[in-house]
Scaffold this motif. Structure first.
Motif, mmCIF file in Angstrom:
data_model
loop_
_atom_site.group_PDB
_atom_site.id
_atom_site.type_symbol
_atom_site.label_atom_id
_atom_site.label_comp_id
_atom_site.label_asym_id
_atom_site.label_seq_id
_atom_site.Cartn_x
_atom_site.Cartn_y
_atom_site.Cartn_z
ATOM 1 N N THR A 10 0.832 -1.201 0.000
ATOM 2 C CA THR A 10 0.000 0.000 0.000
ATOM 3 C C THR A 10 0.867 1.251 0.000
ATOM 4 O O THR A 10 0.647 2.176 -0.788
ATOM 5 C CB THR A 10 -0.929 0.004 1.233
ATOM 6 O OG1 THR A 10 -1.745 -1.162 1.211
ATOM 7 C CG2 THR A 10 -1.805 1.238 1.259
ATOM 8 N N GLY A 11 1.871 1.283 0.876
ATOM 9 C CA GLY A 11 2.769 2.433 0.937
ATOM 10 C C GLY A 11 3.496 2.665 -0.370
ATOM 11 O O GLY A 11 3.667 3.811 -0.804
ATOM 12 N N LEU A 12 3.927 1.589 -1.003
ATOM 13 C CA LEU A 12 4.648 1.706 -2.269
ATOM 14 C C LEU A 12 3.764 2.300 -3.360
ATOM 15 O O LEU A 12 4.141 3.275 -4.023
ATOM 16 C CB LEU A 12 5.173 0.333 -2.701
ATOM 17 C CG LEU A 12 5.894 0.268 -4.046
ATOM 18 C CD1 LEU A 12 7.117 1.167 -4.052
ATOM 19 C CD2 LEU A 12 6.277 -1.177 -4.360
ATOM 20 N N VAL A 13 2.589 1.752 -3.530
ATOM 21 C CA VAL A 13 1.699 2.208 -4.603
ATOM 22 C C VAL A 13 1.252 3.647 -4.365
ATOM 23 O O VAL A 13 1.312 4.489 -5.270
ATOM 24 C CB VAL A 13 0.483 1.257 -4.741
ATOM 25 C CG1 VAL A 13 -0.564 1.826 -5.686
ATOM 26 C CG2 VAL A 13 0.942 -0.112 -5.214
ATOM 27 N N GLN A 93 16.019 5.286 6.422
ATOM 28 C CA GLN A 93 16.816 6.237 7.183
ATOM 29 C C GLN A 93 18.064 6.671 6.411
ATOM 30 O O GLN A 93 18.452 7.841 6.453
ATOM 31 C CB GLN A 93 17.207 5.628 8.528
ATOM 32 C CG GLN A 93 17.833 6.607 9.479
ATOM 33 C CD GLN A 93 18.097 5.984 10.832
ATOM 34 O OE1 GLN A 93 18.242 4.781 10.960
ATOM 35 N NE2 GLN A 93 18.162 6.825 11.846
ATOM 36 N N ALA A 94 18.671 5.749 5.702
ATOM 37 C CA ALA A 94 19.865 6.093 4.925
ATOM 38 C C ALA A 94 19.553 7.170 3.895
ATOM 39 O O ALA A 94 20.320 8.127 3.722
ATOM 40 C CB ALA A 94 20.416 4.845 4.235
ATOM 41 N N PHE A 95 18.419 7.045 3.219
ATOM 42 C CA PHE A 95 18.061 8.039 2.209
ATOM 43 C C PHE A 95 17.651 9.365 2.844
ATOM 44 O O PHE A 95 17.888 10.434 2.277
ATOM 45 C CB PHE A 95 16.969 7.502 1.283
ATOM 46 C CG PHE A 95 17.513 6.505 0.306
ATOM 47 C CD1 PHE A 95 18.101 6.923 -0.875
ATOM 48 C CD2 PHE A 95 17.482 5.144 0.581
ATOM 49 C CE1 PHE A 95 18.638 6.009 -1.774
ATOM 50 C CE2 PHE A 95 18.013 4.225 -0.305
ATOM 51 C CZ PHE A 95 18.588 4.656 -1.480
ATOM 52 N N LEU A 96 17.059 9.330 4.024
ATOM 53 C CA LEU A 96 16.725 10.563 4.719
ATOM 54 C C LEU A 96 17.983 11.315 5.147
ATOM 55 O O LEU A 96 18.035 12.547 5.099
ATOM 56 C CB LEU A 96 15.839 10.287 5.931
ATOM 57 C CG LEU A 96 14.394 9.937 5.619
ATOM 58 C CD1 LEU A 96 13.632 9.646 6.903
ATOM 59 C CD2 LEU A 96 13.723 11.065 4.854
ATOM 60 N N PHE A 121 11.604 17.027 0.207
ATOM 61 C CA PHE A 121 10.459 16.250 -0.261
ATOM 62 C C PHE A 121 10.931 15.057 -1.083
ATOM 63 O O PHE A 121 10.439 13.941 -0.910
ATOM 64 C CB PHE A 121 9.522 17.127 -1.093
ATOM 65 C CG PHE A 121 8.317 16.398 -1.613
ATOM 66 C CD1 PHE A 121 7.225 16.172 -0.797
ATOM 67 C CD2 PHE A 121 8.270 15.932 -2.917
ATOM 68 C CE1 PHE A 121 6.098 15.496 -1.265
ATOM 69 C CE2 PHE A 121 7.159 15.263 -3.400
ATOM 70 C CZ PHE A 121 6.067 15.038 -2.570
ATOM 71 N N ALA A 122 11.896 15.289 -1.961
ATOM 72 C CA ALA A 122 12.440 14.189 -2.771
ATOM 73 C C ALA A 122 13.090 13.138 -1.872
ATOM 74 O O ALA A 122 12.968 11.940 -2.130
ATOM 75 C CB ALA A 122 13.451 14.728 -3.784
ATOM 76 N N SER A 127 12.908 7.875 0.003
ATOM 77 C CA SER A 127 12.980 7.048 1.205
ATOM 78 C C SER A 127 11.764 6.124 1.304
ATOM 79 O O SER A 127 11.904 4.929 1.557
ATOM 80 C CB SER A 127 13.058 7.951 2.435
ATOM 81 O OG SER A 127 12.870 7.228 3.613
ATOM 82 N N ALA A 128 10.578 6.679 1.101
ATOM 83 C CA ALA A 128 9.354 5.882 1.196
ATOM 84 C C ALA A 128 9.301 4.793 0.132
ATOM 85 O O ALA A 128 8.972 3.637 0.417
ATOM 86 C CB ALA A 128 8.129 6.792 1.088
#
Length: 144
Positions: A10-13, A93-96, A121-122, A127-128
């Motif tokens: 769900t989060g991915l889509v 977390q790594a991407f944040l 935002f990116a 990250s998400a």
């Protein structure tokens, strides 16, 4: 499909749809004026808020649908789910951190707020998406 895997999907889509929506809105505005003059805050807030609300609604509806078939499987969780969730969190977390460093660099050079906000935002968006992909892959292929 277990509860946590459904949440990852769900989060991915929803993330991909929300990010795409925001990018399209920004590109439409950028076609008629310089990017530093774009009114980016309302679309960003609506995109983030809408993504959260839609994710919650889909999670609830999907959970109810699964719960009607198998009440126990609707919210079942085990150690594997916790491990996958932790791994996905570390990836996110790594991407944040990378996005945060980029924002600090942009602040240091005095970049316009548009670039600073959109970089963050990116970072949240990437990250998400990457975190959700990592979780889905871990559910499908297992943790190594």
């Amino acid at each position: 499909m277990v509860f946590e895997e459904r949440n990852a999907w769900t989060g991915l889509v929803v993330s991909v749809i929300a990010i795409t929506t925001y990018v399209v809105i920004m590109l439409q505005q950028a076609a008629s004026r310089p990017v530093t003059d774009i009114d980016w805050l309302p679309p960003m807030l609506w995109t983030i808020g809408g993504g959260i609300v839609v994710t919650i609604l889909i999670t609830i509806v999907w959970g109810i649908a699964v719960g009607m078939r198998d009440r126990e499987a609707a919210t079942a969780s085990d150690i594997r789910d916790r491990d996958i969730s932790r791994m996905g969190g570390r990836v996110e977390q790594a991407f944040l951190v990378i996005a945060g460093l980029a924002v600090i660099a942009l602040c240091a050079i005095g970049a316009d707020l548009f670039w600073i906000a959109n970089t963050m935002f990116a970072g949240f968006a990437v990250s998400a998406v990457i975190g959700s992909i990592a979780r889905v892959v871990a559910y499908r292929r297992g943790l190594v």
